[in-house]
Design an enzyme around this catalytic site. Sequence first.
Site, PDB file in Angstrom:
ATOM      1  N   PRO A   1       0.828  -1.218   0.000  1.00  0.00           N
ATOM      2  CA  PRO A   1       0.000   0.000   0.000  1.00  0.00           C
ATOM      3  C   PRO A   1       0.854   1.258   0.000  1.00  0.00           C
ATOM      4  O   PRO A   1       2.028   1.206   0.385  1.00  0.00           O
ATOM      5  CB  PRO A   1      -0.800  -0.105   1.308  1.00  0.00           C
ATOM      6  CG  PRO A   1      -0.186  -1.180   2.102  1.00  0.00           C
ATOM      7  CD  PRO A   1       0.846  -1.888   1.303  1.00  0.00           C
TER       8      PRO A   1
ATOM      9  N   HIS B   1      -5.513   2.455 -14.758  1.00  0.00           N
ATOM     10  CA  HIS B   1      -6.087   1.915 -13.516  1.00  0.00           C
ATOM     11  C   HIS B   1      -7.238   0.943 -13.789  1.00  0.00           C
ATOM     12  O   HIS B   1      -8.351   1.134 -13.313  1.00  0.00           O
ATOM     13  CB  HIS B   1      -6.549   3.048 -12.593  1.00  0.00           C
ATOM     14  CG  HIS B   1      -6.461   2.658 -11.145  1.00  0.00           C
ATOM     15  ND1 HIS B   1      -6.003   3.494 -10.177  1.00  0.00           N
ATOM     16  CD2 HIS B   1      -6.752   1.499 -10.516  1.00  0.00           C
ATOM     17  CE1 HIS B   1      -6.028   2.882  -9.006  1.00  0.00           C
ATOM     18  NE2 HIS B   1      -6.481   1.654  -9.202  1.00  0.00           N
TER      19      HIS B   1
ATOM     20  N   SER C   1       0.123  -0.651  -8.069  1.00  0.00           N
ATOM     21  CA  SER C   1      -0.351  -0.324  -6.715  1.00  0.00           C
ATOM     22  C   SER C   1      -0.801   1.127  -6.575  1.00  0.00           C
ATOM     23  O   SER C   1      -1.990   1.400  -6.523  1.00  0.00           O
ATOM     24  CB  SER C   1       0.721  -0.642  -5.686  1.00  0.00           C
ATOM     25  OG  SER C   1       0.550  -1.970  -5.262  1.00  0.00           O
ATOM     26  N   ARG C   2       0.132   2.019  -6.474  1.00  0.00           N
ATOM     27  CA  ARG C   2      -0.184   3.448  -6.374  1.00  0.00           C
ATOM     28  C   ARG C   2       0.925   4.246  -7.047  1.00  0.00           C
ATOM     29  O   ARG C   2       2.105   3.953  -6.829  1.00  0.00           O
ATOM     30  CB  ARG C   2      -0.285   3.884  -4.908  1.00  0.00           C
ATOM     31  CG  ARG C   2      -1.595   3.516  -4.231  1.00  0.00           C
ATOM     32  CD  ARG C   2      -2.768   4.278  -4.822  1.00  0.00           C
ATOM     33  NE  ARG C   2      -4.024   3.735  -4.334  1.00  0.00           N
ATOM     34  CZ  ARG C   2      -4.779   4.336  -3.432  1.00  0.00           C
ATOM     35  NH1 ARG C   2      -4.416   5.479  -2.929  1.00  0.00           N
ATOM     36  NH2 ARG C   2      -5.906   3.791  -3.038  1.00  0.00           N
TER      37      ARG C   2
ATOM     38  N   GLU D   1      -2.966  10.677 -11.541  1.00  0.00           N
ATOM     39  CA  GLU D   1      -4.000  10.043 -12.373  1.00  0.00           C
ATOM     40  C   GLU D   1      -5.390  10.629 -12.162  1.00  0.00           C
ATOM     41  O   GLU D   1      -6.263  10.488 -13.025  1.00  0.00           O
ATOM     42  CB  GLU D   1      -4.034   8.533 -12.135  1.00  0.00           C
ATOM     43  CG  GLU D   1      -4.540   8.114 -10.765  1.00  0.00           C
ATOM     44  CD  GLU D   1      -4.585   6.596 -10.593  1.00  0.00           C
ATOM     45  OE1 GLU D   1      -3.558   5.934 -10.814  1.00  0.00           O
ATOM     46  OE2 GLU D   1      -5.655   6.087 -10.227  1.00  0.00           O
TER      47      GLU D   1
HETATM   48  P1  NAI Z   1      -2.887  -6.352   1.201  1.00  0.00           P
HETATM   49  O1  NAI Z   1      -3.229  -5.495   2.349  1.00  0.00           O
HETATM   50  O2  NAI Z   1      -3.474  -7.718   1.097  1.00  0.00           O
HETATM   51  O3  NAI Z   1      -1.290  -6.527   1.110  1.00  0.00           O
HETATM   52  C1  NAI Z   1      -0.391  -5.468   1.241  1.00  0.00           C
HETATM   53  C2  NAI Z   1       0.929  -6.076   1.712  1.00  0.00           C
HETATM   54  O4  NAI Z   1       1.912  -5.049   1.700  1.00  0.00           O
HETATM   55  C3  NAI Z   1       0.867  -6.645   3.135  1.00  0.00           C
HETATM   56  O5  NAI Z   1       1.369  -7.961   3.163  1.00  0.00           O
HETATM   57  C4  NAI Z   1       1.767  -5.684   3.927  1.00  0.00           C
HETATM   58  O6  NAI Z   1       2.448  -6.334   5.007  1.00  0.00           O
HETATM   59  C5  NAI Z   1       2.725  -5.255   2.841  1.00  0.00           C
HETATM   60  N1  NAI Z   1       3.465  -4.045   3.177  1.00  0.00           N
HETATM   61  C6  NAI Z   1       3.093  -3.035   4.002  1.00  0.00           C
HETATM   62  N2  NAI Z   1       4.093  -2.127   4.082  1.00  0.00           N
HETATM   63  C7  NAI Z   1       5.103  -2.580   3.289  1.00  0.00           C
HETATM   64  C8  NAI Z   1       6.402  -2.099   2.985  1.00  0.00           C
HETATM   65  N3  NAI Z   1       6.858  -0.947   3.510  1.00  0.00           N
HETATM   66  N4  NAI Z   1       7.170  -2.823   2.156  1.00  0.00           N
HETATM   67  C9  NAI Z   1       6.718  -3.990   1.634  1.00  0.00           C
HETATM   68  N5  NAI Z   1       5.501  -4.495   1.898  1.00  0.00           N
HETATM   69  C10 NAI Z   1       4.699  -3.806   2.720  1.00  0.00           C
HETATM   70  O7  NAI Z   1      -3.252  -5.482  -0.093  1.00  0.00           O
HETATM   71  P2  NAI Z   1      -3.610  -6.014  -1.540  1.00  0.00           P
HETATM   72  O8  NAI Z   1      -5.068  -6.281  -1.622  1.00  0.00           O
HETATM   73  O9  NAI Z   1      -2.653  -7.079  -1.932  1.00  0.00           O
HETATM   74  O10 NAI Z   1      -3.344  -4.686  -2.414  1.00  0.00           O
HETATM   75  C11 NAI Z   1      -2.032  -4.187  -2.623  1.00  0.00           C
HETATM   76  C12 NAI Z   1      -2.135  -2.844  -3.327  1.00  0.00           C
HETATM   77  O11 NAI Z   1      -2.675  -3.006  -4.638  1.00  0.00           O
HETATM   78  C13 NAI Z   1      -3.111  -1.866  -2.678  1.00  0.00           C
HETATM   79  O12 NAI Z   1      -2.501  -1.172  -1.621  1.00  0.00           O
HETATM   80  C14 NAI Z   1      -3.487  -0.936  -3.809  1.00  0.00           C
HETATM   81  O13 NAI Z   1      -2.617   0.166  -3.796  1.00  0.00           O
HETATM   82  C15 NAI Z   1      -3.264  -1.772  -5.042  1.00  0.00           C
HETATM   83  N6  NAI Z   1      -4.510  -2.065  -5.776  1.00  0.00           N
HETATM   84  C16 NAI Z   1      -4.563  -1.726  -7.095  1.00  0.00           C
HETATM   85  C17 NAI Z   1      -5.701  -1.975  -7.840  1.00  0.00           C
HETATM   86  C18 NAI Z   1      -5.746  -1.659  -9.298  1.00  0.00           C
HETATM   87  O14 NAI Z   1      -6.839  -1.682  -9.895  1.00  0.00           O
HETATM   88  N7  NAI Z   1      -4.631  -1.366  -9.939  1.00  0.00           N
HETATM   89  C19 NAI Z   1      -6.894  -2.564  -7.224  1.00  0.00           C
HETATM   90  C20 NAI Z   1      -6.706  -2.973  -5.854  1.00  0.00           C
HETATM   91  C21 NAI Z   1      -5.541  -2.697  -5.152  1.00  0.00           C
END
Ligand code: NAI
Length: 348
Positions: free
Chosen positions: A209, A298, A236-237, A266
């Site tokens: 995130p 996105h 991600s972002r 964006e």
């Molecule tokens: P999640 O919450 O399941 O996983 C995020 C992981 O990142 C966790 O395991 C956490 O421990 C880890 N993390 C936290 N801080 C960190 C750091 N400093 N370094 C490395 N890892 C770290 O989230 P999920 O569902 O896997 O989503 C990940 C990202 O994907 C979201 O934050 C969002 O930005 C992005 N996303 C993009 C979408 C798109 O349409 N392109 C749609 C949904 C999410």
Amino acid sequence: MRVAVFSAKPYDREFLEVANRAAGSPHRFEWIVAHLDSRSALQAAGAEAACLFVNDQADAAALATLQSQGTRLIALRCAGFNNVDLLAAAELGIAVGRVPSYAPEAVAEHAAALVLSLSRRMHRAYARVREGNFALDGLLGLDLHGRTVGIVGTGQIGLAFARIMAGFGCRILAHDPAPDSGAADRIGLSYAPLAAVFAEADILSLHCPLMPETRRLIDAEALARMKRGAMLINTSRGAMLDTQAVIAALKSGHLGHLGLDVYEEEAGLFFEDLSASVLQDDVFARLLTFPNVLITGHQGFFTRGAMQAIAETTIANLQAFVSGGQPLHPVALPAGGGIRGGTIEPSR
Ligand code: NAI
């Protein structure tokens, strides 16, 4: 319940109407094309719920207008809630619900699609063949088998991406402050410090995130640590990249490929058809000039399965609010204080 759906696109309407019908059509939707802000909030007069997406700004002013007109629930059709002033919502007695998780595979598969398109130069091959150009010069591919894939963040999406890339015969090296040892054993991935992931990855994909620690995670220093010719993928972002540093690395040839589904600025671009207007963002325009850069707007989340899941969870949030006064997946005010919109950036 009367629900004002802001930033409503035809696809939102399609999936929400199907999910509402499946629940016995308990809700009446008003489709509002505009993003929510303090002015457009007036269009929701009389709606008990406002259904919002990522570019709707539920700041204190917009929430106050909504509340004065009868709105008692914000039903987000996304996971992130950084665009909602939770403290103001709590003060106004407005509950907030969200869709915490939907089809992580959708985003992981999109990241894999970016990898495959870039590694076999599909975006260029597609255009060439349509022009009757069957020359192969400039289309030389990159074998995935045996390459090292670096993954930053092994949550739901990162692990789904790891499984896909392991299937291609890649070695998976990951970094996460909260490693998942069970998943590591199942998938065969190894955890390593961030510096080692940067240094060893042939393909680096970001799945953590956006937080203060991950903002500009990929800056000039990180890029310099990466292998020459490496591929960088960000679904991600946008703000996790220092885009100017990335452009410099592309110009020097140090960064070999770039695949993006997100971009820091964006909000003024994505989700709209701007094809008839002049692009004002010079940084974005520069990115578009590179043959080894592939950008999507996105759309990682945008699959039939994910849209169904979002619509069904949104209806479940509305239903739970009608029967019990709280959405099924409430967004709580964090302990120790409130969130003013934009101060934290959780996952979407
Ligand atoms: P999640 O919450 O399941 O996983 C995020 C992981 O990142 C966790 O395991 C956490 O421990 C880890 N993390 C936290 N801080 C960190 C750091 N400093 N370094 C490395 N890892 C770290 O989230 P999920 O569902 O896997 O989503 C990940 C990202 O994907 C979201 O934050 C969002 O930005 C992005 N996303 C993009 C979408 C798109 O349409 N392109 C749609 C949904 C999410």
